[in-house]
Design an enzyme around this catalytic site. Structure first.
Site, PDB file in Angstrom:
ATOM      1  N   TRP A 130       0.876  -1.167   0.000  1.00 35.15           N
ATOM      2  CA  TRP A 130       0.000   0.000   0.000  1.00 35.15           C
ATOM      3  C   TRP A 130       0.916   1.221   0.000  1.00 35.15           C
ATOM      4  O   TRP A 130       1.787   1.326   0.889  1.00 35.15           O
ATOM      5  CB  TRP A 130      -0.872  -0.042   1.254  1.00 35.15           C
ATOM      6  CG  TRP A 130      -1.850   1.065   1.410  1.00 35.15           C
ATOM      7  CD1 TRP A 130      -2.744   1.512   0.490  1.00 35.15           C
ATOM      8  CD2 TRP A 130      -2.059   1.864   2.582  1.00 35.15           C
ATOM      9  NE1 TRP A 130      -3.499   2.533   1.017  1.00 35.15           N
ATOM     10  CE2 TRP A 130      -3.099   2.766   2.296  1.00 35.15           C
ATOM     11  CE3 TRP A 130      -1.477   1.902   3.851  1.00 35.15           C
ATOM     12  CZ2 TRP A 130      -3.562   3.700   3.224  1.00 35.15           C
ATOM     13  CZ3 TRP A 130      -1.935   2.821   4.773  1.00 35.15           C
ATOM     14  CH2 TRP A 130      -2.967   3.707   4.457  1.00 35.15           C
ATOM     15  N   ASP A 211       0.608  -4.800  10.030  1.00 31.01           N
ATOM     16  CA  ASP A 211      -0.450  -3.851   9.702  1.00 31.01           C
ATOM     17  C   ASP A 211      -1.680  -4.641   9.248  1.00 31.01           C
ATOM     18  O   ASP A 211      -1.669  -5.239   8.174  1.00 31.01           O
ATOM     19  CB  ASP A 211       0.017  -2.902   8.596  1.00 31.01           C
ATOM     20  CG  ASP A 211      -1.053  -1.879   8.268  1.00 31.01           C
ATOM     21  OD1 ASP A 211      -1.785  -1.473   9.185  1.00 31.01           O
ATOM     22  OD2 ASP A 211      -1.169  -1.488   7.088  1.00 31.01           O
ATOM     23  N   LYS A 246     -12.720  -0.840   7.599  1.00 27.98           N
ATOM     24  CA  LYS A 246     -13.420  -1.769   6.701  1.00 27.98           C
ATOM     25  C   LYS A 246     -14.321  -2.715   7.478  1.00 27.98           C
ATOM     26  O   LYS A 246     -15.451  -2.952   7.079  1.00 27.98           O
ATOM     27  CB  LYS A 246     -12.418  -2.610   5.904  1.00 27.98           C
ATOM     28  CG  LYS A 246     -11.115  -1.917   5.579  1.00 27.98           C
ATOM     29  CD  LYS A 246     -11.150  -1.096   4.339  1.00 27.98           C
ATOM     30  CE  LYS A 246      -9.963  -0.157   4.322  1.00 27.98           C
ATOM     31  NZ  LYS A 246      -9.665   0.449   3.078  1.00 27.98           N
TER      32      LYS A 246
HETATM   33  N1  PMP Z   1      -3.119  -0.451   6.006  1.00 30.39           N
HETATM   34  C1  PMP Z   1      -3.575  -1.001   4.896  1.00 30.39           C
HETATM   35  C2  PMP Z   1      -2.890  -2.205   4.351  1.00 30.39           C
HETATM   36  C3  PMP Z   1      -4.675  -0.460   4.235  1.00 30.39           C
HETATM   37  O1  PMP Z   1      -5.120  -1.017   3.113  1.00 30.39           O
HETATM   38  C4  PMP Z   1      -5.306   0.671   4.785  1.00 30.39           C
HETATM   39  C5  PMP Z   1      -6.517   1.288   4.145  1.00 30.39           C
HETATM   40  N2  PMP Z   1      -6.521   1.369   2.797  1.00 30.39           N
HETATM   41  C6  PMP Z   1      -4.784   1.219   5.948  1.00 30.39           C
HETATM   42  C7  PMP Z   1      -3.705   0.631   6.545  1.00 30.39           C
HETATM   43  C8  PMP Z   1      -5.357   2.462   6.557  1.00 30.39           C
HETATM   44  O2  PMP Z   1      -6.554   2.285   7.162  1.00 30.39           O
HETATM   45  P1  PMP Z   1      -7.447   3.527   7.596  1.00 30.39           P
HETATM   46  O3  PMP Z   1      -8.320   3.842   6.449  1.00 30.39           O
HETATM   47  O4  PMP Z   1      -8.168   3.010   8.789  1.00 30.39           O
HETATM   48  O5  PMP Z   1      -6.529   4.656   7.928  1.00 30.39           O
END
Ligand code: PMP
Length: 398
Positions: A130, A211, A246
């Protein structure tokens, strides 16, 4: 005065949303951003969340500042979910947990902590990952490198290369890992592979930064947390950033947590203090509404059960869409292998489409996927899956 301020070209994933909104194609489908939409292309409000909201709203209560670490019930919810209720590490009080502004906030506070207390450590992220992982750690002046992870040609994990690379890292380097539903590839390690990897990390005294943003969307709540619990069992230093965006469908409330697993309770207390101090310097304390929802849903036995069922419902709908997409593609493009679609977990599929094919999907069919070929399966539904599959088949014939 501000002429020398650099232009920000915008975020590639969030920018795609603007392009999608502006597109006049009546058949357009947004499979870019990682958001779960229901069968009717609507962002769901979970039933358990509705109940929690009603409890919060009646009577309307005052809004004091929360503690820097957030609500105790929010922190407890993170711990139970990640480490397992009654886990020894929790009873021994070896985990320092704070509530954070989503998973992103957890990563930021964690990166600040690493920078402050492990200034010589580099952080290694999977290739690909990401993209905000890189931005957040670099933004906290932590040097970022990548470890081999995904082989696009074979749609599989380069596990041996990954292990060999990680075995060469320096003591206390940080390895950022996705315990489940890898973003963007959807390809996860098996339990046996986690065992092997974490053993090597233990031998080389590396720091695991797990994460987890999609717990419950892979296999189940416990299975998805396997890597975290295994790393704890091996005695590794473990950071965990978790997101409720999510799995509670609470994207805009910004709810998540950061947990640091320490060797002793005394160290956990020191770490907890420093995490609080980091929060104080950045934003003082988290907002209260989302934290209250997390507290109510997760700590009420009946609502918790309901929540688990609702997450599994989302998980199963995505899995059904994967099967459907795969079958239409197989029928239309028999020369290609689409097994990867159902091997991948969570919201994403790494399609391996070329930039030209991705561009054609967008301009000719109004189907939006990320430029690295990541497609969000959670944007598919019975009404659009055939259209998307046929559009994909069309561009793949080129
Ligand atoms: N880590 C990963 C791997 C994600 O895909 C995301 C969200 N796209 C996040 C962290 C961040 O999450 P949040 O939207 O709660 O900040």
């Amino acid at each position: 005065m501000f002429e020398r301020v650099d232009y920000y070209a915008g975020d590639p994933i969030l920018g795609l949303v603007d392009k999608f909104v502006a597109d006049s194609n009546p058949n357009k489908v947004n499979l870019g951003i990682g958001i779960y939409y229901d069968e009717d292309s609507k962002l769901p409000v979970l039933e358990c969340v509705k109940t929690a909201e009603q409890r919060i709203a009646d009577p309307i209560s005052p809004r004091p500042y929360l503690p820097m670490a957030g609500l105790p019930g929010h922190r407890l919810a993170c711990q139970n979910l990640l480490f397992g209720q009654d886990a020894a590490v929790l009873q021994e009080k070896r985990v320092a947990t704070i509530a954070t502004l989503g998973g992103s906030g957890a990563l930021k506070v964690g990166a600040e902590f690493i920078h402050e207390w492990f200034p010589a450590s580099k952080c290694y992220v999977s290739d690909p990952t990401w993209s905000n992982h890189i931005a957040i750690f670099e933004g906290s002046d932590v040097e970022v490198g990548t470890y081999p992870y995904y082989d696009t040609a074979t749609s599989s994990i380069k596990f041996d290369e990954m292990l060999a690379f990680i075995a060469k890292l320096n003591k206390h380097d940080v390895v950022l890992l996705h315990p489940c539903c890898h973003n963007p590839t959807g390809m996860d390690l098996t339990h046996a592979q986690w065992d092997e990897l974490l053993d090597i990390m233990k031998q080389h005294e590396l720091i695991a930064f797990m994460d987890i943003a999609y717990q419950g969307f892979g296999q189940d709540m416990d299975h998805d947390a396997y890597a975290i619990r295994k790393a704890v069992a091996l005695g590794l230093p473990v950071f965990v950033s978790n997101s409720f965006s999510k799995n509670l469908s609470l994207y805009g409330e910004r709810v998540g947590g950061l947990s640091v697993v320490c060797p002793t309770a005394e160290e956990a207390e020191r770490v907890f203090g420093q995490l609080n101090y980091a929060v104080r310097r950045i934003y003082t304390s988290p907002p209260s509404h989302g934290g209250r929802v997390v507290d109510i849903v997760m700590n009420d036995e009946a609502l918790h059960q309901q929540w688990v069922g609702e997450v599994y419902g989302m998980r199963d709908r995505i899995k059904a869409m994967r099967l459907k997409l795969k079958s239409v593609l197989e029928a239309n493009v028999p020369v290609r292998n689409f097994d990867y679609i159902t091997k991948q977990n969570g919201m994403f599929s790494f399609t391996g489409l070329t930039p030209k094919q991705i561009e054609r999907l967008q301009t000719e069919f109004g189907v939006y996927i990320v430029s690295n070929s990541r497609m969000c399966m959670a944007g598919l539904n019975v009404n659009n899956v055939d259209y998307v599959a046929n559009a994909m088949a069309e561009v793949l014939k080129d």
